[in-house]
Design a protein around this motif. Structure first.
Motif, PDB file in Angstrom:
ATOM      1  N   VAL A  48       0.864  -1.173   0.000  1.00  0.00           N
ATOM      2  CA  VAL A  48       0.000   0.000   0.000  1.00  0.00           C
ATOM      3  C   VAL A  48       0.904   1.228   0.000  1.00  0.00           C
ATOM      4  N   TYR A  49       0.536   2.198  -0.802  1.00  0.00           N
ATOM      5  CA  TYR A  49       1.276   3.463  -0.824  1.00  0.00           C
ATOM      6  C   TYR A  49       0.541   4.463   0.050  1.00  0.00           C
ATOM      7  N   VAL A  50       1.284   5.160   0.885  1.00  0.00           N
ATOM      8  CA  VAL A  50       0.689   6.081   1.836  1.00  0.00           C
ATOM      9  C   VAL A  50       1.303   7.465   1.634  1.00  0.00           C
ATOM     10  N   VAL A  51       0.438   8.461   1.499  1.00  0.00           N
ATOM     11  CA  VAL A  51       0.919   9.836   1.460  1.00  0.00           C
ATOM     12  C   VAL A  51       0.214  10.598   2.582  1.00  0.00           C
ATOM     13  N   GLY A  52       1.000  11.139   3.499  1.00  0.00           N
ATOM     14  CA  GLY A  52       0.425  11.936   4.570  1.00  0.00           C
ATOM     15  C   GLY A  52       0.361  13.390   4.139  1.00  0.00           C
ATOM     16  N   LYS A  53      -0.646  14.095   4.630  1.00  0.00           N
ATOM     17  CA  LYS A  53      -0.661  15.541   4.439  1.00  0.00           C
ATOM     18  C   LYS A  53      -1.454  16.134   5.572  1.00  0.00           C
ATOM     19  N   GLN A  54      -1.253  17.411   5.825  1.00  0.00           N
ATOM     20  CA  GLN A  54      -2.018  18.054   6.893  1.00  0.00           C
ATOM     21  C   GLN A  54      -3.484  18.125   6.458  1.00  0.00           C
ATOM     22  N   TRP A  55      -4.464  17.410   7.042  1.00  0.00           N
ATOM     23  CA  TRP A  55      -4.275  16.501   8.137  1.00  0.00           C
ATOM     24  C   TRP A  55      -5.053  15.244   7.816  1.00  0.00           C
ATOM     25  N   MET A  56      -4.510  14.491   6.915  1.00  0.00           N
ATOM     26  CA  MET A  56      -5.180  13.244   6.529  1.00  0.00           C
ATOM     27  C   MET A  56      -4.155  12.249   5.996  1.00  0.00           C
ATOM     28  N   TRP A  57      -4.605  11.001   5.948  1.00  0.00           N
ATOM     29  CA  TRP A  57      -3.801   9.951   5.342  1.00  0.00           C
ATOM     30  C   TRP A  57      -4.443   9.549   4.020  1.00  0.00           C
ATOM     31  N   LYS A  58      -3.649   9.588   2.956  1.00  0.00           N
ATOM     32  CA  LYS A  58      -4.153   9.127   1.670  1.00  0.00           C
ATOM     33  C   LYS A  58      -3.444   7.818   1.339  1.00  0.00           C
ATOM     34  N   LEU A  59      -4.248   6.798   1.120  1.00  0.00           N
ATOM     35  CA  LEU A  59      -3.661   5.486   0.891  1.00  0.00           C
ATOM     36  C   LEU A  59      -4.119   4.946  -0.460  1.00  0.00           C
ATOM     37  N   GLN A  60      -3.245   4.218  -1.103  1.00  0.00           N
ATOM     38  CA  GLN A  60      -3.643   3.581  -2.344  1.00  0.00           C
ATOM     39  C   GLN A  60      -3.089   2.157  -2.399  1.00  0.00           C
ATOM     40  N   HIS A  61      -3.988   1.228  -2.724  1.00  0.00           N
ATOM     41  CA  HIS A  61      -3.582  -0.166  -2.875  1.00  0.00           C
ATOM     42  C   HIS A  61      -2.889  -0.347  -4.223  1.00  0.00           C
ATOM     43  N   SER A  62      -2.062  -1.375  -4.309  1.00  0.00           N
ATOM     44  CA  SER A  62      -1.371  -1.590  -5.587  1.00  0.00           C
ATOM     45  C   SER A  62      -2.358  -2.041  -6.662  1.00  0.00           C
ATOM     46  N   THR A  63      -3.570  -2.420  -6.251  1.00  0.00           N
ATOM     47  CA  THR A  63      -4.597  -2.738  -7.240  1.00  0.00           C
ATOM     48  C   THR A  63      -5.406  -1.501  -7.627  1.00  0.00           C
ATOM     49  N   GLY A  64      -5.082  -0.350  -7.060  1.00  0.00           N
ATOM     50  CA  GLY A  64      -5.687   0.890  -7.525  1.00  0.00           C
ATOM     51  C   GLY A  64      -6.652   1.549  -6.553  1.00  0.00           C
ATOM     52  N   GLN A  65      -7.269   0.769  -5.657  1.00  0.00           N
ATOM     53  CA  GLN A  65      -8.267   1.349  -4.752  1.00  0.00           C
ATOM     54  C   GLN A  65      -7.625   2.424  -3.871  1.00  0.00           C
ATOM     55  N   ARG A  66      -8.342   3.509  -3.731  1.00  0.00           N
ATOM     56  CA  ARG A  66      -7.854   4.592  -2.885  1.00  0.00           C
ATOM     57  C   ARG A  66      -8.688   4.659  -1.604  1.00  0.00           C
ATOM     58  N   GLU A  67      -8.041   5.073  -0.526  1.00  0.00           N
ATOM     59  CA  GLU A  67      -8.756   5.256   0.730  1.00  0.00           C
ATOM     60  C   GLU A  67      -8.220   6.510   1.401  1.00  0.00           C
ATOM     61  N   ILE A  68      -9.071   7.118   2.219  1.00  0.00           N
ATOM     62  CA  ILE A  68      -8.615   8.247   3.024  1.00  0.00           C
ATOM     63  C   ILE A  68      -8.912   7.947   4.478  1.00  0.00           C
ATOM     64  N   ASN A  69      -7.880   7.996   5.303  1.00  0.00           N
ATOM     65  CA  ASN A  69      -7.998   7.736   6.742  1.00  0.00           C
ATOM     66  C   ASN A  69      -8.580   6.361   7.060  1.00  0.00           C
ATOM     67  N   GLU A  70      -8.556   5.491   6.104  1.00  0.00           N
ATOM     68  CA  GLU A  70      -8.997   4.121   6.328  1.00  0.00           C
ATOM     69  C   GLU A  70      -8.066   3.205   5.559  1.00  0.00           C
ATOM     70  N   LEU A  71      -7.844   2.038   6.146  1.00  0.00           N
ATOM     71  CA  LEU A  71      -7.031   1.047   5.440  1.00  0.00           C
ATOM     72  C   LEU A  71      -7.668  -0.311   5.653  1.00  0.00           C
ATOM     73  N   HIS A  72      -8.016  -0.960   4.576  1.00  0.00           N
ATOM     74  CA  HIS A  72      -8.578  -2.312   4.658  1.00  0.00           C
ATOM     75  C   HIS A  72      -7.488  -3.314   4.296  1.00  0.00           C
ATOM     76  N   VAL A  73      -7.311  -4.290   5.152  1.00  0.00           N
ATOM     77  CA  VAL A  73      -6.280  -5.308   4.891  1.00  0.00           C
ATOM     78  C   VAL A  73      -6.833  -6.681   5.260  1.00  0.00           C
ATOM     79  N   PRO A  74      -6.304  -7.723   4.640  1.00  0.00           N
ATOM     80  CA  PRO A  74      -6.705  -9.075   5.024  1.00  0.00           C
ATOM     81  C   PRO A  74      -5.939  -9.528   6.261  1.00  0.00           C
ATOM     82  N   VAL A  75      -6.545 -10.436   7.006  1.00  0.00           N
ATOM     83  CA  VAL A  75      -5.903 -10.961   8.213  1.00  0.00           C
ATOM     84  C   VAL A  75      -4.846 -11.989   7.793  1.00  0.00           C
TER      85      VAL A  75
END
Ligand code: CUA
Length: 361
Positions: free
Chosen positions: A105-132
């Motif tokens: 997962v690629y993570v870019v922080g900025k004031q004041w949020m977390w922007k995340l992107q999965h290598s499959t393309g899905q984007r998330e903000i302040n949330e991260l979904h992962v398998p157990v």
């Protein structure tokens, strides 16, 4: 789901190294108590026993005790070495990024949020979904100031630093919803810069993934930037007219530079080459590349890095700082023979990155 850790007041343990951190922490507390109580007790005992009974009394001379000094040297030595070894073990587990993460997962922080992107393309903000039960690797940077990605239930955190990439990994051990924090004061709304990590069963995670618009993957975005929007391909696409260094197959290998040095082609190197192209010019090339500083966002840089990595078939691998270079994963083993021959070519003095007369592009 609150605190069902075996240590009172601690957050839930939800990653493979959570118990290690807690055990070390509890050990430190026990050691601290085991020393503090006797010391304080001795202060009171001696204070009473040797209190002043007569004015200006001269105490008996004391010439030391080999036995006593040996004991009070050896015991603390053994105790501190156990702390050192246990700490090194826990640290190594956490900060040596696995060669074979199940997902990135690629993570870019900025004031004041977390922007995340999965290598499959899905984007998330302040949330991260992962398998157990899967190793997840985060490649992180920030658009502005220093932040820190922290998930207490996983007992891990890593600074997210302007101008460079840092890495964090974890393997969640049970499904649930866990707090995610920024753990470095970063301005007015620092306290609000948080969110949740959702750990899901693999099947639920697959459903989640397929239920979210993926758009372009980072590699696809990177290719788009490379070939169209930024025009990198006009110099780097290969062929006899190639004016820019070859990018295929470089990731994870040493690159020879003008002036005689070599540098390991990792994420940091690629990023730096885009922003400060004059600082690490590849041997055999002119320093003609313009800087792209100010023209690409951190998210675009992440995509470009992902794309250039993919040119080496290295989607799932990285070199984290520390033990870079020595790693080859199974998925990368196909390119090992190429790597070996490139290494030999290096030794014989030819430059594998120089434009090839018979390019295959
Ligand atoms: Cu970001 Cu504190």
């Amino acid at each position: 789901m609150q605190t069902n850790s075996w240590v009172p007041l601690f957050p839930e343990q939800a990653s493979t190294f959570a118990w290690q951190v807690d055990l070390l922490y509890v050990y430190l507390i026990i050691v601290s108590i085991a020393f503090s109580i006797p010391i304080v007790a001795a202060i009171f005992y001696f204070g009473l026993k040797y209190r002043e009974k007569e004015k200006y009394a001269t105490p008996d001379e004391m010439h030391g005790s080999i036995m006593l000094e040996t004991v009070w040297s050896i015991i603390p030595f053994v105790v501190s070495m156990t702390i050192f070894l246990a700490g090194a073990y826990v640290y190594y587990n956490q900060f040596r990024i696995p060669d074979d993460p199940a997902m990135e997962v690629y993570v870019v922080g900025k004031q004041w949020m977390w922007k995340l992107q999965h290598s499959t393309g899905q984007r998330e903000i302040n949330e991260l979904h992962v398998p157990v039960g899967r190793k997840v690797k985060l490649t992180m940077t920030t658009e502005d100031v220093l932040h820190d990605f922290s998930v207490p239930a996983f007992r891990t955190k890593t600074d997210v630093v302007p101008g460079r990439y840092t890495y964090l990994w974890f393997e969640a051990t049970k499904p649930g919803k866990y707090h995610l924090f920024c753990a470095e004061y970063c301005g007015l709304n620092h306290s609000g810069m948080g969110g949740f990590v959702y750990v899901m069963e693999q099947r639920d995670f697959d459903n989640w993934l397929s239920g979210n618009v993926s758009g372009q993957t980072p590699v696809e975005q990177g290719r788009d930037l490379f070939e169209n929007k930024l025009g990198c391909a006009s110099c780097h696409a290969g062929g006899p007219q190639q004016r820019g260094a070859k990018l295929e197959g470089i990731f994870g290998h040493d690159v020879k530079l003008v002036g005689g040095g070599t540098v390991l082609a990792n994420e940091e190197y690629i990023r730096n080459s885009i922003l400060n192209p004059g600082s690490q010019v590849v041997e055999g090339f002119q320093p003609i590349m313009p800087t792209f500083k100010g023209q690409v966002t951190e998210e675009q840089l992440v995509s470009l890095v992902a794309y250039i990595k993919s040119l080496s078939g290295a989607a799932g691998t990285t070199s984290s700082s520390g033990d870079a270079g020595a790693k080859q994963t199974a998925s990368n083993s196909a390119s090992n023979s190429t790597a070996a021959s490139q290494g030999n070519a290096n030794k014989q003095g030819s430059n594998p990155n120089a434009p090839a007369a018979n390019s295959n592009r």
